[in-house]
Scaffold this motif. Structure first.
Motif, mmCIF file in Angstrom:
data_model
loop_
_atom_site.group_PDB
_atom_site.id
_atom_site.type_symbol
_atom_site.label_atom_id
_atom_site.label_comp_id
_atom_site.label_asym_id
_atom_site.label_seq_id
_atom_site.Cartn_x
_atom_site.Cartn_y
_atom_site.Cartn_z
ATOM 1 N N GLY A 269 10.040 -4.157 -7.908
ATOM 2 C CA GLY A 269 9.763 -4.226 -9.334
ATOM 3 C C GLY A 269 9.205 -2.932 -9.901
ATOM 4 O O GLY A 269 9.130 -2.762 -11.120
ATOM 5 N N THR A 270 8.796 -2.006 -9.016
ATOM 6 C CA THR A 270 8.316 -0.700 -9.473
ATOM 7 C C THR A 270 9.479 0.100 -10.055
ATOM 8 O O THR A 270 10.569 0.132 -9.478
ATOM 9 C CB THR A 270 7.695 0.086 -8.300
ATOM 10 N N LEU A 271 9.243 0.733 -11.184
ATOM 11 C CA LEU A 271 10.309 1.506 -11.816
ATOM 12 C C LEU A 271 10.590 2.781 -11.026
ATOM 13 O O LEU A 271 9.660 3.418 -10.518
ATOM 14 C CB LEU A 271 9.919 1.876 -13.250
ATOM 15 N N PRO A 272 11.853 3.163 -10.890
ATOM 16 C CA PRO A 272 12.171 4.422 -10.199
ATOM 17 C C PRO A 272 11.622 5.616 -10.964
ATOM 18 O O PRO A 272 11.606 5.610 -12.204
ATOM 19 C CB PRO A 272 13.704 4.428 -10.161
ATOM 20 N N PRO A 273 11.153 6.659 -10.266
ATOM 21 C CA PRO A 273 10.559 7.825 -10.940
ATOM 22 C C PRO A 273 11.624 8.750 -11.538
ATOM 23 O O PRO A 273 11.861 9.863 -11.068
ATOM 24 C CB PRO A 273 9.781 8.512 -9.806
ATOM 25 N N LEU A 274 12.273 8.281 -12.589
ATOM 26 C CA LEU A 274 13.394 9.016 -13.172
ATOM 27 C C LEU A 274 12.961 10.324 -13.826
ATOM 28 O O LEU A 274 13.681 11.321 -13.766
ATOM 29 C CB LEU A 274 14.113 8.130 -14.196
ATOM 30 N N LEU A 275 11.781 10.336 -14.463
ATOM 31 C CA LEU A 275 11.313 11.570 -15.096
ATOM 32 C C LEU A 275 10.990 12.621 -14.030
ATOM 33 O O LEU A 275 11.278 13.812 -14.211
ATOM 34 C CB LEU A 275 10.094 11.298 -15.972
ATOM 35 N N ARG A 276 10.411 12.181 -12.927
ATOM 36 C CA ARG A 276 10.130 13.109 -11.830
ATOM 37 C C ARG A 276 11.438 13.681 -11.272
ATOM 38 O O ARG A 276 11.531 14.876 -10.986
ATOM 39 C CB ARG A 276 9.354 12.393 -10.727
ATOM 40 N N GLU A 277 12.434 12.834 -11.129
ATOM 41 C CA GLU A 277 13.752 13.296 -10.679
ATOM 42 C C GLU A 277 14.297 14.355 -11.641
ATOM 43 O O GLU A 277 14.823 15.392 -11.221
ATOM 44 C CB GLU A 277 14.706 12.111 -10.598
ATOM 45 N N HIS A 278 14.150 14.103 -12.936
ATOM 46 C CA HIS A 278 14.633 15.037 -13.958
ATOM 47 C C HIS A 278 13.935 16.391 -13.837
ATOM 48 O O HIS A 278 14.582 17.448 -13.910
ATOM 49 C CB HIS A 278 14.397 14.427 -15.340
ATOM 50 N N ARG A 279 12.613 16.383 -13.656
ATOM 51 C CA ARG A 279 11.870 17.631 -13.529
ATOM 52 C C ARG A 279 12.289 18.401 -12.269
ATOM 53 O O ARG A 279 12.373 19.636 -12.284
ATOM 54 C CB ARG A 279 10.362 17.364 -13.498
ATOM 55 N N LEU A 280 12.553 17.693 -11.204
ATOM 56 C CA LEU A 280 12.993 18.358 -9.976
ATOM 57 C C LEU A 280 14.369 18.996 -10.164
ATOM 58 O O LEU A 280 14.624 20.095 -9.653
ATOM 59 C CB LEU A 280 13.010 17.369 -8.811
ATOM 60 N N TYR A 281 15.242 18.332 -10.891
ATOM 61 C CA TYR A 281 16.545 18.932 -11.194
ATOM 62 C C TYR A 281 16.368 20.203 -12.034
ATOM 63 O O TYR A 281 17.061 21.199 -11.826
ATOM 64 C CB TYR A 281 17.437 17.938 -11.930
ATOM 65 N N GLN A 282 15.444 20.165 -13.003
ATOM 66 C CA GLN A 282 15.189 21.359 -13.808
ATOM 67 C C GLN A 282 14.661 22.499 -12.939
ATOM 68 O O GLN A 282 15.074 23.657 -13.084
ATOM 69 C CB GLN A 282 14.177 21.037 -14.917
ATOM 70 N N ALA A 283 13.736 22.183 -12.022
ATOM 71 C CA ALA A 283 13.194 23.205 -11.127
ATOM 72 C C ALA A 283 14.275 23.741 -10.193
ATOM 73 O O ALA A 283 14.345 24.944 -9.920
ATOM 74 C CB ALA A 283 12.036 22.618 -10.321
ATOM 75 N N ASP A 284 15.131 22.842 -9.723
ATOM 76 C CA ASP A 284 16.234 23.257 -8.854
ATOM 77 C C ASP A 284 17.179 24.204 -9.593
ATOM 78 O O ASP A 284 17.693 25.171 -9.026
ATOM 79 C CB ASP A 284 16.986 22.010 -8.384
ATOM 80 N N TRP A 285 17.388 23.940 -10.885
ATOM 81 C CA TRP A 285 18.234 24.811 -11.708
ATOM 82 C C TRP A 285 17.625 26.214 -11.778
ATOM 83 O O TRP A 285 18.348 27.220 -11.753
ATOM 84 C CB TRP A 285 18.351 24.205 -13.105
ATOM 85 N N LEU A 286 16.297 26.283 -11.867
ATOM 86 C CA LEU A 286 15.629 27.580 -11.907
ATOM 87 C C LEU A 286 15.835 28.351 -10.600
ATOM 88 O O LEU A 286 15.958 29.580 -10.613
ATOM 89 C CB LEU A 286 14.129 27.399 -12.172
ATOM 90 N N LEU A 287 15.860 27.640 -9.481
ATOM 91 C CA LEU A 287 16.101 28.296 -8.195
ATOM 92 C C LEU A 287 17.523 28.842 -8.128
ATOM 93 O O LEU A 287 17.753 29.961 -7.656
ATOM 94 C CB LEU A 287 15.897 27.312 -7.037
ATOM 95 N N ARG A 288 18.480 28.074 -8.611
ATOM 96 C CA ARG A 288 19.889 28.428 -8.416
ATOM 97 C C ARG A 288 20.409 29.447 -9.425
ATOM 98 O O ARG A 288 21.272 30.253 -9.084
ATOM 99 C CB ARG A 288 20.757 27.165 -8.484
ATOM 100 N N TYR A 289 19.890 29.412 -10.664
ATOM 101 C CA TYR A 289 20.494 30.226 -11.711
ATOM 102 C C TYR A 289 19.540 31.203 -12.404
ATOM 103 O O TYR A 289 19.994 32.074 -13.136
ATOM 104 C CB TYR A 289 21.123 29.328 -12.784
ATOM 105 N N TYR A 290 18.233 31.059 -12.214
ATOM 106 C CA TYR A 290 17.282 31.861 -12.970
ATOM 107 C C TYR A 290 16.479 32.838 -12.115
ATOM 108 O O TYR A 290 15.605 33.522 -12.631
ATOM 109 C CB TYR A 290 16.324 30.951 -13.741
ATOM 110 N N GLY A 291 16.738 32.876 -10.825
ATOM 111 C CA GLY A 291 16.067 33.847 -9.972
ATOM 112 C C GLY A 291 14.656 33.487 -9.559
ATOM 113 O O GLY A 291 13.918 34.328 -9.046
ATOM 114 N N PHE A 292 14.230 32.244 -9.784
ATOM 115 C CA PHE A 292 12.901 31.813 -9.357
ATOM 116 C C PHE A 292 12.904 31.470 -7.868
ATOM 117 O O PHE A 292 13.946 31.145 -7.285
ATOM 118 C CB PHE A 292 12.458 30.571 -10.141
ATOM 119 N N ARG A 293 11.710 31.509 -7.272
ATOM 120 C CA ARG A 293 11.497 31.025 -5.914
ATOM 121 C C ARG A 293 10.584 29.802 -6.010
ATOM 122 O O ARG A 293 9.779 29.668 -6.935
ATOM 123 C CB ARG A 293 10.836 32.092 -5.046
ATOM 124 N N SER A 294 10.700 28.910 -5.041
ATOM 125 C CA SER A 294 9.921 27.665 -5.097
ATOM 126 C C SER A 294 8.419 27.936 -5.123
ATOM 127 O O SER A 294 7.664 27.233 -5.797
ATOM 128 C CB SER A 294 10.272 26.782 -3.897
#
Length: 415
Positions: A269-294
């Motif tokens: 019954g706990t809601l899936p952490p969809l907003l957290r998933e979204h933020r991780l995708y945004q951070a992953d985008w920064l790694l792949r296309y923006y030259g950031f490091r984790s």
């Protein structure tokens, strides 16, 4: 005995937990006087490198699993309808859907039946039938079964366009707690083998045009988010390591949907952490296309991404000494780090400033997200908003605000 359609409903539904390709979620059926079919049973959509939308048949070969992973819907102890396709049925189903113009490719995975090698052998046979017997040249993405032999992995890579080995859980401790039958070594070994063979294949293709192509679209993986206490910092560190070592095309994140009543997992019954998933995708985008490091985005002292701020704004607020940036002189790499400026926007700025100094009005015409960028940039005209860089309230201006309720909207109008 089950019909093909009954099997398809069970095995396409079982495949929905794998997010390595995207689905439209459409339930529109065809009508007698219409054309096309967006029925959700087994059809999903992904995107090619050139932006084209490709419809895929997304199914499991079987959901009879010998493993008992606590987080998995198809675990051996779960009481769910079971079904299996033979390699011949997979081939016929794919070709049948293709001829009806429902799909352009196949996304094929499977639970582990009998053993990893047995399962992988049946997956490879399905691909062989499609490629050799039916002369199918459409897109195929196949899941590699951890623990399968390198010979079977190589055979799959020569037949498929893309392969993926799912890591599922971010740490070895999490695997031991929730999936004790799986070993980190069994997951990383095939990923390393695929990377090495893929690199060798590219070298051969440079020498000989007729050289066989091994996974030409590369490999991906998937991580489940929220099933374990692993932090965003651990997840991003792992993602960075995978990109560096295995040159993955992409790491997919899947918000955990509670499917089991287990004290080690979030309650049913706990809601899936969809907003957290979204933020991780945004951070992953920064790694792949923006030259950031984790390590630039998160640290052991700051292990979680904020919910109300996108990762680039979060980084910029912690590095205010680098701002404001003069967009008329800054190098391209620094333009990419300004909140509100994406890859396309940075390219437009780099191109346009050759012909004259840029103002805020010019940036607005380029569709730069000024509500974020305006606090961090200097332009040819005077930008008063840079004075807020020292403000403790700047983060409040940059936060993603939830939509206003009808009552709040009415109150704003009246005031």
């Amino acid at each position: 005995m089950m019909t093909m359609m009954e099997k398809l409903k069970i095995l396409s539904d079982a495949a929905k937990y794998d997010v390595s390709c995207s689905s439209s979620g459409s339930h529109r059926k065809n009508t007698p006087d219409g054309i096309g079919n967006a029925e959700s049973c087994g059809i999903c959509h992904t995107w090619a490198a050139d932006g084209r939308c490709i419809s895929l048949l997304k199914i499991l070969m079987s959901n009879h699993c010998i493993y008992n992973c606590a987080y998995c819907h198809n675990r051996v102890t779960n009481d769910v309808p079971r079904a299996s396709f033979s390699p011949q049925e997979i081939a016929e189903l794919t070709i049948g859907f293709y001829k009806r113009n429902y799909i352009e490719g196949l996304f094929l995975s499977s639970a582990v039946t009998v053993s990893p090698d047995h399962t992988m052998e049946r997956l490879v046979e399905s691909l062989r039938l499609l490629r050799e017997n039916y002369k199918f040249n459409g897109y195929i993405h196949v899941k590699i079964i951890p623990g399968a032999s390198s010979e079977l992995i190589q055979a799959a890579g020569l037949l498929a366009d893309r392969v993926s080995v799912n890591i599922e859980l971010p740490s070895e401790q999490s695997l031991k707690a929730l999936a004790p039958q799986k070993k980190k070594k069994d997951i990383l070994l095939p990923m390393n083998h695929i990377t090495q063979v893929h690199a060798g294949s590219l070298e051969e293709q440079q020498k000989f045009k007729s050289a066989p192509r091994f996974v030409p679209a590369g490999q991906t993986t998937q991580l489940i988010i929220g099933a374990t206490p692993d932090s965003d910092y651990q997840i991003m560190q792992l993602s960075q390591g995978l990109y560096d070592k295995f040159h993955l095309k992409r790491v997919y994140f899947s918000a955990y949907m509670p499917v089991a009543d287990n004290p080690k997992l979030p309650a049913l019954g706990t809601l899936p952490p969809l907003l957290r998933e979204h933020r991780l995708y945004q951070a992953d985008w920064l790694l792949r296309y923006y030259g950031f490091r984790s390590e630039e985005l998160l640290s052991p002292e700051t292990p979680l991404l904020p919910e109300r701020l996108d990762p680039k704004c979060f980084w910029a607020l912690r590095h205010r000494e680098l701002f404001p940036v003069n967009i008329n002189r800054a190098p391209y790499e620094m333009l990419l780090r300004i909140p509100g400026i994406g890859v396309t926007g940075a390219r437009k700025i780099r191109s346009a400033r050759r012909y004259g100094p840029l103002t805020l009005a010019d940036l607005k015409k380029m569709r730069i997200v000024l509500k974020r960028a305006i606090y961090f940039i200097e332009t040819a005209d005077h930008n008063l908003y840079t004075r807020y860089l020292d403000s403790q309230n700047l983060s409040a201006y940059l936060e993603d605000k939830p939509p206003l309720s009808p009552y709040e909207q009415t109150s704003m109008i009246l005031t």
